[in-house]
Write an enzyme that holds these catalytic residues in place. Structure first.
Site, PDB file in Angstrom:
ATOM      1  N   CYS A  10      -8.594  16.977 -33.661  1.00  0.00           N
ATOM      2  CA  CYS A  10      -8.379  16.911 -32.210  1.00  0.00           C
ATOM      3  C   CYS A  10      -6.899  17.122 -31.939  1.00  0.00           C
ATOM      4  O   CYS A  10      -6.201  17.764 -32.742  1.00  0.00           O
ATOM      5  CB  CYS A  10      -8.923  15.607 -31.632  1.00  0.00           C
ATOM      6  N   ARG A  16     -10.425  11.089 -30.465  1.00  0.00           N
ATOM      7  CA  ARG A  16     -11.696  11.778 -30.716  1.00  0.00           C
ATOM      8  C   ARG A  16     -11.990  12.040 -32.191  1.00  0.00           C
ATOM      9  O   ARG A  16     -13.063  11.680 -32.687  1.00  0.00           O
ATOM     10  CB  ARG A  16     -11.746  13.097 -29.936  1.00  0.00           C
ATOM     11  N   ASP A 130     -11.340  15.024 -23.636  1.00  0.00           N
ATOM     12  CA  ASP A 130     -10.185  14.218 -24.022  1.00  0.00           C
ATOM     13  C   ASP A 130     -10.138  12.966 -23.156  1.00  0.00           C
ATOM     14  O   ASP A 130      -9.998  13.059 -21.935  1.00  0.00           O
ATOM     15  CB  ASP A 130      -8.915  15.066 -23.821  1.00  0.00           C
TER      16      ASP A 130
HETATM   17  P1  4NP Z   1      -7.112  12.739 -29.103  1.00  0.00           P
HETATM   18  O1  4NP Z   1      -6.512  12.178 -27.708  1.00  0.00           O
HETATM   19  O2  4NP Z   1      -6.696  14.187 -29.222  1.00  0.00           O
HETATM   20  O3  4NP Z   1      -8.576  12.589 -28.925  1.00  0.00           O
HETATM   21  O4  4NP Z   1      -6.531  11.856 -30.200  1.00  0.00           O
HETATM   22  C1  4NP Z   1      -5.174  12.295 -27.365  1.00  0.00           C
HETATM   23  C2  4NP Z   1      -4.245  11.430 -27.900  1.00  0.00           C
HETATM   24  C3  4NP Z   1      -2.919  11.512 -27.540  1.00  0.00           C
HETATM   25  C4  4NP Z   1      -2.526  12.491 -26.633  1.00  0.00           C
HETATM   26  C5  4NP Z   1      -3.459  13.375 -26.115  1.00  0.00           C
HETATM   27  C6  4NP Z   1      -4.783  13.278 -26.479  1.00  0.00           C
HETATM   28  N1  4NP Z   1      -1.164  12.580 -26.265  1.00  0.00           N
HETATM   29  O5  4NP Z   1      -0.857  13.396 -25.357  1.00  0.00           O
HETATM   30  O6  4NP Z   1      -0.309  11.894 -26.824  1.00  0.00           O
END
Ligand code: 4NP
Length: 162
Positions: A10, A16, A130
């Site tokens: 991800c 995710r 997300d």
């Molecule tokens: P992930 O969610 O890709 O599902 O782990 C996110 C975690 C952090 C961020 C964006 C999405 N961020 O912008 O820091």
């Protein structure tokens, strides 16, 4: 060496793909496939490297009986290029993975929800949304999507004789 190595990717590797990692490993153990298939996760971004899961993700997983305590975030890079299957959580992660992965390995990359039994086969494969900027319901939705998709993925791996 396991027969098949799966990478789950991800953006931040704190919501995710860690959810998919924990759930898929549980499903593999339940199916007796954990000796033959390994699953681990990473993110295309490096902001959270070394951090545990987002507490909102960990809360949802723990409430559902999974162990969310052992995860530490890692970044997608050359160490991941030898994985047999690289499963991306959304279209943006997919594009980013393809941009760094050698072209002769592009056929290893699939959108995770290709296996979602509830997706509309006449539509493009949907994203795992997300949840980062949303409320608690988004984190619960991620787990619901991930659980049914992992069940179907493991059934497919069993059918493939893994
Ligand atoms: P992930 O969610 O890709 O599902 O782990 C996110 C975690 C952090 C961020 C964006 C999405 N961020 O912008 O820091």
């Amino acid at each position: 060496m396991p027969a098949l190595r799966i990478a789950l990717v991800c953006l931040g590797n704190i919501c995710r793909s860690p959810t998919a990692d924990v759930v898929l490993n549980q499903r593999l153990r339940d199916a007796g496939l954990d000796h033959a298939v390994t699953a681990e996760s990473c993110g295309t971004g490096d902001w959270h490297v070394g951090e545990p899961m987002d507490p909102r993700t960990a809360r949802v997983l723990t409430a559902a009986g999974y162990d969310a305590s052992r995860h530490r975030a890692r970044t997608f890079g050359p160490a991941w290029f030898d994985h047999d299957l690289i499963l991306t959580m959304d279209a943006s992660n997919h594009t980013d993975v393809l941009a760094s992965l050698p072209v002769d390995r592009h056929d290893r990359v699939r959108l995770f929800r290709s296996w979602d039994p509830e997706r509309d086969p006449d539509q493009p494969v949907p994203d795992v949304p997300d949840p980062w900027y949303g409320g608690p319901a988004g984190f619960a939705d991620v787990l619901t999507i991930v659980e049914r998709t992992c069940t179907a993925l493991v059934a497919d791996l069993e059918g493939a004789g893994q």
